[in-house]
Design a protein around this motif. Structure first.
Motif, PDB file in Angstrom:
ATOM      1  N   THR A 163       0.824  -1.204   0.000  1.00 19.33           N
ATOM      2  CA  THR A 163       0.000   0.000   0.000  1.00 19.33           C
ATOM      3  C   THR A 163       0.861   1.258   0.000  1.00 19.33           C
ATOM      4  N   LEU A 164       1.941   1.246   0.828  1.00 18.33           N
ATOM      5  CA  LEU A 164       2.842   2.400   0.885  1.00 18.33           C
ATOM      6  C   LEU A 164       3.531   2.629  -0.458  1.00 18.33           C
ATOM      7  N   GLN A 165       3.944   1.526  -1.103  1.00 16.32           N
ATOM      8  CA  GLN A 165       4.616   1.676  -2.394  1.00 16.32           C
ATOM      9  C   GLN A 165       3.681   2.265  -3.439  1.00 16.32           C
ATOM     10  N   PHE A 222       4.563   0.326  16.182  1.00 17.39           N
ATOM     11  CA  PHE A 222       5.741   0.175  15.337  1.00 17.39           C
ATOM     12  C   PHE A 222       5.409   0.757  13.984  1.00 17.39           C
ATOM     13  N   GLN A 223       6.407   1.005  13.178  1.00 20.73           N
ATOM     14  CA  GLN A 223       6.207   1.617  11.879  1.00 20.73           C
ATOM     15  C   GLN A 223       6.839   0.788  10.777  1.00 20.73           C
ATOM     16  N   ILE A 224       6.163   0.849   9.592  1.00 22.41           N
ATOM     17  CA  ILE A 224       6.707   0.287   8.372  1.00 22.41           C
ATOM     18  C   ILE A 224       7.128   1.459   7.512  1.00 22.41           C
ATOM     19  N   VAL A 225       8.434   1.541   7.223  1.00 19.09           N
ATOM     20  CA  VAL A 225       8.978   2.695   6.504  1.00 19.09           C
ATOM     21  C   VAL A 225       9.340   2.257   5.099  1.00 19.09           C
ATOM     22  N   SER A 226       8.775   2.982   4.088  1.00 17.09           N
ATOM     23  CA  SER A 226       9.046   2.633   2.694  1.00 17.09           C
ATOM     24  C   SER A 226      10.430   3.109   2.294  1.00 17.09           C
ATOM     25  N   THR A 256      16.947  13.448  -6.390  1.00 15.97           N
ATOM     26  CA  THR A 256      17.385  13.274  -4.995  1.00 15.97           C
ATOM     27  C   THR A 256      16.212  12.818  -4.140  1.00 15.97           C
ATOM     28  N   PRO A 257      16.498  12.059  -3.054  1.00 12.15           N
ATOM     29  CA  PRO A 257      15.442  11.648  -2.127  1.00 12.15           C
ATOM     30  C   PRO A 257      14.818  12.883  -1.469  1.00 12.15           C
ATOM     31  N   THR A 258      13.462  12.866  -1.417  1.00 10.93           N
ATOM     32  CA  THR A 258      12.751  14.034  -0.877  1.00 10.93           C
ATOM     33  C   THR A 258      11.924  13.680   0.348  1.00 10.93           C
ATOM     34  N   TYR A 259      11.189  12.565   0.301  1.00 14.78           N
ATOM     35  CA  TYR A 259      10.299  12.185   1.389  1.00 14.78           C
ATOM     36  C   TYR A 259      10.549  10.735   1.798  1.00 14.78           C
ATOM     37  N   ILE A 260      10.053  10.440   3.010  1.00 17.78           N
ATOM     38  CA  ILE A 260       9.961   9.062   3.504  1.00 17.78           C
ATOM     39  C   ILE A 260       8.523   8.847   3.923  1.00 17.78           C
ATOM     40  N   LEU A 261       7.899   7.772   3.411  1.00 19.17           N
ATOM     41  CA  LEU A 261       6.502   7.454   3.696  1.00 19.17           C
ATOM     42  C   LEU A 261       6.479   6.278   4.655  1.00 19.17           C
ATOM     43  N   ALA A 262       5.686   6.406   5.731  1.00 19.62           N
ATOM     44  CA  ALA A 262       5.663   5.354   6.747  1.00 19.62           C
ATOM     45  C   ALA A 262       4.238   5.106   7.205  1.00 19.62           C
ATOM     46  N   ALA A 263       3.985   3.831   7.612  1.00 19.28           N
ATOM     47  CA  ALA A 263       2.697   3.448   8.191  1.00 19.28           C
ATOM     48  C   ALA A 263       2.918   3.122   9.643  1.00 19.28           C
ATOM     49  N   SER A 264       2.196   3.788  10.544  1.00 15.28           N
ATOM     50  CA  SER A 264       2.317   3.545  11.978  1.00 15.28           C
ATOM     51  C   SER A 264       1.173   2.642  12.402  1.00 15.28           C
ATOM     52  N   LEU A 265       1.505   1.471  12.993  1.00 12.52           N
ATOM     53  CA  LEU A 265       0.499   0.480  13.330  1.00 12.52           C
ATOM     54  C   LEU A 265       0.436   0.285  14.831  1.00 12.52           C
ATOM     55  N   ASP A 266      -0.783   0.323  15.344  1.00 13.37           N
ATOM     56  CA  ASP A 266      -1.018  -0.065  16.737  1.00 13.37           C
ATOM     57  C   ASP A 266      -0.786  -1.571  16.852  1.00 13.37           C
ATOM     58  N   LEU A 267      -0.194  -2.020  17.974  1.00  8.92           N
ATOM     59  CA  LEU A 267       0.092  -3.450  18.125  1.00  8.92           C
ATOM     60  C   LEU A 267      -1.170  -4.293  18.108  1.00  8.92           C
TER      61      LEU A 267
END
Length: 788
Positions: free
Chosen positions: A66-68, A155-159, A167-178
């Protein structure tokens, strides 16, 4: 011997003995079944743990996909953040996850947890994982951490880094409740009593199927972290509350987290307990049945055996025996034999009484013969003892004669050599005195001759001490390769141009522990002997090979040469000279034995080498054949201690600096002439000197003049020896340095042939150069240094 058992007991033992193998066979079958069942449970635990890790990876992969997809949004590429925020909100609503957009410097851009434009700064732990993602360029999953506001574990899933342009501009991440993962673990449908859990890379519990709120966010047990280092496996251990458990685990391929399934050990081993219960029950039933049968059969046989016992007792009393009838055929046959035996016993009793009367008469005759023979043996034994005593007396007398002959040979050799040397010294001194009386000054060559004679006498004394193993040694760690290399140049000059010198040095050579100067002198003495042996050949030339090696002397060989078995360092000198006959080899180590012409040798060279090696707890051996040359092998014990290898004295000779008037030396010597010479020699070297004739006088001088720097004392003195004087002087003046001297001492500063640690020693006689070098060395000696 064990006491006899009743017949019933014997039958019981027999039946039990037949029963036990059967029970053991059944028990083995049940045990194998239980072990198989336990193995099945262990494999099932590990398989379910693997399935749990796969399910976790599947959930993570879905979020990562989904993040990708979201990272390819045109809104983000066009920097239309409001439109992109709307897309984030829609996905968050559909999938129940929180999405964050961060700049590559770690500052928050958008988050679905807050309205547009009000994103909070990212926690430090996310800054660390963002940096790792930027470094490796691929997606990652963080460990469990607490949110900055609600302090809930997430915890987070970082793309992978999002590039807009080059050049790299952003980092997209999903933060999940356990709680997002709880459903995943419970979908695995674990058996009752089995617990599934997910643990992050730091050993923090993320999800647990039971008592979630008690364990989530807490660290796992040390036992768990120690065992779960492989990708998958299982083990028996203890959980955080001390319960014995079986744990199966598998590592997540995407995250590196550990999925684990935990089963109480009692639950895992339930099949085994059931098998043991069945075995015990069956054993009790069969055991009771066998005991009953054994007791019944044993009672019947016991009664029959009692009848036989009664018949045997009757035979013993000499009474007639009646027929025995029982339900057992064999017992009846034995009873009939008892009746017959009773009749035969009565007849034999009469015969025995008559025989006992042939026998008493024979015993009387035999006793007379034994008495006579004992007297004969006693007489012969006394004669043999007398002969043995006479032989021992003769052997002792012969040994005494041999000792006297050896002492006579030794003293004769010493007297011969010392008389020659004293003749040189006395004759030279007489000529010097006469020429000086006539006012002549041409006396230098007589001084040289007298000095040479005195030095030869001193060398002879040192050789005698070495032969008798009484010379004081100062052993140090030695690298034999370096020592052999260091003396090679000296040996080349000594051997001359006609003899070729070769060295074969072993790689990885062990170190040994010996007196450096004595070992070097031993090698030089052997080299000179080899040169003389090669000069006796027709060619007058040859080859001398010096080699080193590591050697292991086994117990059998070590016992024959009277040394300890073990590891030794070998130094061998092999020449191509004339060689020696067996008769010469048998005497080669004897003092004053030499094959050289008169005046060419003292006969103490090899005996000195042998004495030094034996005093160093080593061994020397010679191999030689006439016309083939000679090989001398020196075995010195391997040194296992620490410390730098000692340098060759000849490699480290530097002209010693002279003293000055501020350095005061106290000379203590009871021999007046020698005290005068020592005082004048030290003054010649530039030192200020005080002197005393005894230890008592020395202490008075020491108390009167506190700036004395060195105590130079003889060891052998009346009333108080030099060692006791030095101990008392150092007690009064701890900074005082001490140098001992003596012509011979056995146990004052030397024990087992070795100088006491930290002792400074100068043997008599000494030259002016030796005195200057030693005094300078002791005065410049720093605490902790080793000098001898």
């Amino acid at each position: 011997m064990r006491p006899p058992r009743p017949l019933r007991w014997q039958f019981l033992t027999l039946f039990v003995g037949l029963l036990v193998p059967t029970l053991l066979f059944v028990g083995v079958l049940l045990w194998r079944f239980a072990a198989s069942e336990r193995t099945r449970v262990e494999q099932d635990v590990q398989t379910r743990a693997h399935a749990l890790s796969v399910a976790f990876d599947r959930e993570i992969y879905g979020v990562l996909t989904t993040l990708q997809a979201l990272a390819t949004s045109p809104s983000l590429a066009n920097h239309d953040l409001p439109a992109f925020y709307a897309q984030m909100q829609e996905i968050s609503r559909l999938q129940g996850i929180n999405i964050n957009l961060r700049h590559i410097d770690g500052t928050a851009a958008l988050t679905t947890r807050a309205p547009f434009g009000s994103a909070a700064p990212a926690p430090r732990v996310l800054a660390e994982i963002d940096g790792e993602v930027l470094r490796i360029g691929v997606a990652m999953v963080s460990n469990v951490f607490l949110t900055s506001v609600s302090q809930k574990p997430v915890f987070q899933i970082v793309s992978a880094p999002i590039r807009i342009g080059e050049t790299p501009t952003y980092i997209l991440a999903a933060s999940l409740d356990l709680a997002y993962l709880v459903a995943t673990t419970r979908r695995e449908d674990l058996p009752s009593g089995w617990i599934g859990s997910l643990v992050d890379r730091n050993g923090i519990v993320a999800v647990r199927t039971e008592r979630q709120e008690d364990f989530v966010g807490k660290r796992t047990s040390t036992d768990f972290r120690t065992h779960t280092i492989d990708d998958a496996g299982r083990y028996y251990g203890r959980n955080r509350v001390g319960q014995d458990v079986l744990v199966g685990y598998g590592k997540s391929k995407l995250t590196g987290w550990t999925a684990a399934v935990v089963v109480g050990r009692e639950l895992a081993e339930a099949p085994l307990l059931r098998s043991i219960t069945i075995l015990v029950g069956l054993g009790l039933v069969l055991g009771l049945l066998v005991v009953g049968i054994a007791l019944g059969v044993g009672g019947r046989v016991d009664r029959a055996m009692r009848r036989l016992s009664e018949g045997a007792e009757a035979i013993g009393r000499g009474d007639p025996v009646s027929a025995i009838a029982t339900p057992i055929l064999e017992v009846n046959q034995i009873g009939a034999a008892l009746v017959t035996a009773a009749l035969q016993l009565q007849a034999r009793t009469c015969e025995r009484e008559a025989a006992e009367i042939a026998l008493r008469d024979l015993n009387l005759v035999l006793e007379d013969r034994v008495t006579a023979r004992t007297l004969e043996l006693d007489t012969a034994n006394r004669a043999l003892i007398g002969e043995m005593q006479s032989r021992e007396t003769a052997e002792a007398h012969l040994r005494q004669l041999q000792k006297m002959e050896a002492v006579g040979q030794l003293t004769g050799g010493i007297a011969h050599d010392f008389n020659n040397m004293l003749a040189i010294v006395i004759g030279s001194l007489n000529l010097i005195r006469k020429r000086l009386a006539r006012g002549e000054s041409d006396i230098e060559r007589f001084i040289d001759v007298a000095t040479d004679g005195a030095n030869r006498a001193a060398s002879l004394t040192q050789r005698l001490l070495a032969f008798s193993r009484q010379q004081p040694l100062a052993p140090e760690p030695i690298d034999a390769n370096k020592l052999v290399s260091g003396v090679s140049e000296i040996q080349r000059r000594t051997l001359g141009g006609g003899i070729r010198l070769e060295t074969v040095l072993a790689g990885g050579l062990w170190r040994t522990h010996a007196d450096v100067s004595q070992l070097e002198n031993a090698i030089l003495n052997l080299a000179v002997n080899a040169r003389d042996a090669m000069e006796e050949t027709d060619a007058g030339s040859g080859r001398l090979t010096i080699e080193t090696a590591n050697a292991n002397l086994d117990e059998a060989y070590a016992k024959t040469v009277e040394i300890s078995p073990g590891q030794y360092v070998l130094v061998a000198l092999t020449d191509s000279g004339a060689g020696m006959s067996p008769e010469v080899m048998a005497k080669v180590f004897d003092p004053f034995f030499t094959t050289k012409p008169v005046g060419k040798g003292t006969g103490l060279g090899l005996s000195q080498v042998y004495g030094f090696v034996r005093q160093s707890n080593g061994h020397a051996r010679i191999y030689s054949e006439l016309g083939q040359g000679t090989s001398v092998k020196l075995y010195l014990p391997r040194f296992y201690g620490e410390g730098e290898a000692a340098m060759s004295p000849r490699d480290d000779q530097i002209a010693p600096a002279l003293g000055n008037q501020r350095e005061i030396v106290l000379v203590v010597e009871d021999e007046e002439a020698l005290r005068l010479l020592s005082v004048e020699a030290l003054r010649e070297l530039g030192y200020s000197v005080r002197h005393a004739e005894s230890a008592t006088a020395a202490l008075r001088v020491l108390d009167a003049q506190p700036d004395i720097a060195l105590l130079f004392t003889d060891i052998v003195m009346p009333d108080m020896n030099g060692r006791r004087l030095a101990e008392e002087a150092v007690r009064r003046r701890p900074e005082l340095k001490v140098l001992y001297t003596t012509g011979f001492t056995r146990n004052a500063v030397v024990h087992n042939g070795v100088l006491d640690p930290g002792t400074h020693f100068l043997p008599k006689p000494f030259t002016l150069q030796q005195l200057a070098s030693k005094v300078r060395s002791v005065l410049d000696h720093e605490p902790g240094m080793v000098d001898a």
